[in-house]
Design a protein around this motif. Structure first.
Motif, PDB file in Angstrom:
ATOM      1  N   ALA A  36      -3.948  11.121  -1.619  1.00  0.00           N
ATOM      2  CA  ALA A  36      -3.847   9.782  -2.813  1.00  0.00           C
ATOM      3  C   ALA A  36      -2.411   8.944  -2.086  1.00  0.00           C
ATOM      4  O   ALA A  36      -2.654   7.922  -2.109  1.00  0.00           O
ATOM      5  N   ARG A  37      -1.828   9.462  -1.164  1.00  0.00           N
ATOM      6  CA  ARG A  37      -0.685   8.822  -0.504  1.00  0.00           C
ATOM      7  C   ARG A  37      -1.297   7.900   0.469  1.00  0.00           C
ATOM      8  O   ARG A  37      -0.848   6.850   0.587  1.00  0.00           O
ATOM      9  N   SER A  38      -2.286   8.264   1.013  1.00  0.00           N
ATOM     10  CA  SER A  38      -3.274   7.244   1.970  1.00  0.00           C
ATOM     11  C   SER A  38      -3.655   6.121   1.301  1.00  0.00           C
ATOM     12  O   SER A  38      -3.722   5.059   1.498  1.00  0.00           O
ATOM     13  N   ALA A  39      -4.127   6.294   0.112  1.00  0.00           N
ATOM     14  CA  ALA A  39      -4.953   5.618  -0.781  1.00  0.00           C
ATOM     15  C   ALA A  39      -3.922   4.322  -1.649  1.00  0.00           C
ATOM     16  O   ALA A  39      -4.109   3.146  -1.556  1.00  0.00           O
ATOM     17  N   ASN A  40      -2.729   5.042  -1.383  1.00  0.00           N
ATOM     18  CA  ASN A  40      -1.520   3.959  -2.300  1.00  0.00           C
ATOM     19  C   ASN A  40      -1.071   3.205  -0.870  1.00  0.00           C
ATOM     20  O   ASN A  40      -0.512   2.055  -1.310  1.00  0.00           O
ATOM     21  N   GLN A  41      -0.941   3.637   0.161  1.00  0.00           N
ATOM     22  CA  GLN A  41      -0.653   2.856   1.253  1.00  0.00           C
ATOM     23  C   GLN A  41      -1.504   1.635   1.586  1.00  0.00           C
ATOM     24  O   GLN A  41      -0.985   0.713   1.998  1.00  0.00           O
ATOM     25  N   GLY A  42      -2.750   2.022   1.545  1.00  0.00           N
ATOM     26  CA  GLY A  42      -3.796   1.095   1.878  1.00  0.00           C
ATOM     27  C   GLY A  42      -4.307   0.123   1.150  1.00  0.00           C
ATOM     28  O   GLY A  42      -3.789  -0.535   0.101  1.00  0.00           O
TER      29      GLY A  42
END
Length: 90
Positions: A84-90
């Protein structure tokens, strides 16, 4: 050292099982590191693929008894938070 044949065999079997459990646990840790790397690199597609592979490894380790079911669930939850952290970054 055991003198009884069945106990010698049991010691050998325990060692084999221990090695297999360690291999499964280690592969879960390796896939966690790969997921972290993919997320920190900002590659969403790679992070999704690594997450899928990690969840599969965790499920296999739980199925084979190398991880307790609750431990596996906790690791999958942690992996989802990382993804989810990667989804928030992208």
């Amino acid at each position: 050292m055991a003198n009884i044949a069945s106990q010698k065999k049991r010691i050998q079997r325990s060692a084999r099982e221990h090695d297999e459990n360690r291999r499964l646990q280690s592969s879960v840790k390796t896939h966690f590191r790969r997921l972290e790397t993919a997320v920190s690199g900002g590659d969403t597609a790679s992070a999704e693929e690594e997450h899928r592979l990690l969840v599969s490894r965790i499920d296999k380790a739980v199925q084979k008894g190398a991880l307790h079911a609750n431990n596996g669930a906790r690791k999958k939850s942690r992996a989802a938070r990382i993804r989810a952290r990667s989804a928030n970054q992208g």
